[in-house]
Design an enzyme around this catalytic site. Structure first.
Site, short mmCIF file in Angstrom:
data_model
loop_
_atom_site.label_atom_id
_atom_site.label_comp_id
_atom_site.label_asym_id
_atom_site.label_seq_id
_atom_site.Cartn_x
_atom_site.Cartn_y
_atom_site.Cartn_z
N LYS A 35 0.84 -1.21 0.00
CA LYS A 35 0.00 0.00 0.00
C LYS A 35 0.87 1.26 0.00
O LYS A 35 2.07 1.19 0.30
CB LYS A 35 -0.89 -0.03 1.24
CG LYS A 35 -0.09 -0.03 2.52
CD LYS A 35 -0.86 -0.69 3.66
CE LYS A 35 -0.07 -0.56 4.95
NZ LYS A 35 -0.46 -1.49 5.98
N ARG A 127 -9.80 -1.39 15.54
CA ARG A 127 -9.60 -0.42 14.47
C ARG A 127 -10.50 -0.79 13.29
O ARG A 127 -11.47 -0.11 13.02
CB ARG A 127 -8.11 -0.43 14.09
CG ARG A 127 -7.68 0.70 13.22
CD ARG A 127 -6.19 0.68 12.92
NE ARG A 127 -5.78 -0.44 12.08
CZ ARG A 127 -4.59 -0.55 11.50
NH1 ARG A 127 -3.67 0.37 11.70
NH2 ARG A 127 -4.30 -1.58 10.76
N TYR A 248 17.27 30.33 9.42
CA TYR A 248 16.06 31.01 9.88
C TYR A 248 16.07 31.19 11.39
O TYR A 248 16.35 30.24 12.13
CB TYR A 248 14.81 30.22 9.50
CG TYR A 248 14.36 30.41 8.08
CD1 TYR A 248 14.03 31.68 7.59
CD2 TYR A 248 14.24 29.33 7.22
CE1 TYR A 248 13.61 31.84 6.28
CE2 TYR A 248 13.81 29.49 5.91
CZ TYR A 248 13.50 30.75 5.44
OH TYR A 248 13.08 30.92 4.16
N MET A 296 12.60 24.61 3.66
CA MET A 296 11.81 23.82 2.72
C MET A 296 12.70 23.03 1.76
O MET A 296 12.43 21.87 1.47
CB MET A 296 10.88 24.75 1.92
CG MET A 296 9.91 23.97 1.05
SD MET A 296 8.84 25.04 0.07
CE MET A 296 7.89 25.85 1.33
C1 PLP Z 1 0.37 -2.32 6.54
C2 PLP Z 1 -0.20 -3.61 7.03
C3 PLP Z 1 0.60 -4.77 7.11
C4 PLP Z 1 2.11 -4.74 6.94
O1 PLP Z 1 2.69 -4.33 8.17
P1 PLP Z 1 4.26 -4.15 8.39
O2 PLP Z 1 4.39 -3.77 9.82
O3 PLP Z 1 4.69 -3.07 7.46
O4 PLP Z 1 4.92 -5.45 8.07
C5 PLP Z 1 -0.04 -5.97 7.41
N1 PLP Z 1 -1.37 -6.01 7.67
C6 PLP Z 1 -2.15 -4.91 7.66
C7 PLP Z 1 -3.60 -5.02 7.96
C8 PLP Z 1 -1.59 -3.67 7.35
O5 PLP Z 1 -2.36 -2.57 7.35
#
Ligand code: PLP
Length: 351
Positions: A35, A127, A248, A296
């Site tokens: 993702k 969650r 800055y 920046m």
């Molecule tokens: C992002 C995610 C993972 C991967 O987790 P890592 O800690 O990056 O290995 C696995 N399961 C779910 C539901 C996630 O959201």
């Protein structure tokens, strides 16, 4: 030549991290969480390497990410963690994209069965997913959706001593038991979950951060191969006298005469502002402190101890000397946030 900062991405490191996670996972299938554009590393870079290494199942957060991945990997199994709406079922079905169902209402549409969904149960994260104590709803959902995968997520896998991991494991096992053979495959472990041991592996594991070279807990590095080397160039060198303010707000006052280098990187590139006055970079393996605030597009270094530095010299922001986990600790964050905030305007060099 471009003066922009650059990311040097290592194919070999991604491949080695996948093979390590896969081998630690024994007989479980090693899927990949890719993702957020493969945690900012780039899905177009990462996905073909993982496929080549034997990874056949992928998880993304949104349908749009899944459709982009389908263009890259024609035969992969792809799950969408957040699911998608019934109006997108046809598009998803023709692209063979599978939803993760987090709510029983999402399975009211009878077409859900044709999508080979996963069912997400909540064993303690509070969650997403159906809470484990609503077993009636879980059974009903499984019957209506005919899932290909049962999954849950660990809230403290990066705290291996926590008893909560064993509680979640026990709840997950009891749900599996109640479902009998209704779910052919189960998945509980992310990267940290894999490292908790075989009891957490089930039929499929779904690591993310370890593939990209980071540890789930930056204070406990796990020795994954560094995938990203982040570099910026020296724009200008200046000599300052004792007592002169720098940057800055003049927040840094030179304690003695110093040689300073200003490099082309800043918070617009994902260099966290909190690193002002306390971050470190490396030149030829030698550590240099950051002085003054992070701007920046610019950061200033004390290079008094570095010989042979000139305009155009490449400086390591993160890489073999400054590990991603070290940098995460300094920035009071985690490797995940450092990677996913890498800015879009950098050059990407594949090695
Ligand atoms: C992002 C995610 C993972 C991967 O987790 P890592 O800690 O990056 O290995 C696995 N399961 C779910 C539901 C996630 O959201």
């Amino acid at each position: 030549m471009s003066r922009r900062p650059r990311l040097i991405l290592s194919r070999q490191a991604v491949a080695q991290n996948y093979q390590r996670l896969s081998s630690v996972s024994g007989n479980a299938e090693c899927a990949a969480s890719i993702k957020a554009d493969a945690y900012g590393v780039g899905i177009g870079f990462v996905a073909p390497i993982l496929w080549e290494e034997g990874c056949r199942t992928y998880f993304v957060a949104y349908l749009e990410e899944a459709l982009a991945l389908r263009e890259l990997l024609h035969d992969a199994t792809i799950y969408v963690f957040h699911g998608f709406d019934p109006q997108d079922f046809d598009v998803a079905r023709s692209a063979r994209i599978r939803p993760v169902i987090n709510l029983s209402e999402e399975a009211l549409n009878p077409k859900i069965k044709q999508l080979n969904p996963a069912v997400h149960v909540d064993t303690g994260m509070r969650r997403l997913g159906i809470p484990q104590y609503e077993m009636g709803r879980i059974l009903d959902l499984v019957e209506r959706s005919n899932p290909s995968l049962l999954m849950s997520h660990l809230s403290k896998a990066d705290e291996p001593q926590s008893a909560d991991n064993l509680i979640q494991l026990e709840l997950f096992n009891s749900i599996r038991h109640e479902l009998g053979g209704a779910c052919p495959s189960s998945s509980l472990a992310n990267t940290a979950g894999i490292l908790l041991g075989p009891a957490f592996h089930f039929e499929l594991v779904r690591p993310g951060i370890g593939l990209y070279g980071g540890s789930p807990d930056p204070n406990d590095p796990k020795g994954f191969e560094p995938v990203v080397t982040w570099q910026a160039q020296v724009m200008e060198l200046q000599d300052v006298a004792m007592g002169e303010p720098v940057g800055y707000g003049g927040s840094f006052l030179a304690p003695c005469a110093l040689k300073l280098a200003t490099i082309g990187i800043g918070y617009a590139d994902g260099y966290h502002r909190i690193l002002g006055g306390q971050g470190e970079v490396a030149i030829d393996g030698q550590i240099c402190p950051i002085v003054g605030r992070v701007s920046m597009d610019l950061v200033t270094l004390d290079v008094s101890a570095i010989p042979n530095i000139k305009q155009g010299t490449w400086v390591e922001i993160m890489g073999p000397t400054i590990s991603i986990d070290t940098m995460a600790v300094k920035a009071n964050t985690i490797a995940y946030e450092l990677l996913t905030r890498l800015g879009p305007r950098m050059d990407r060099v594949l090695v």
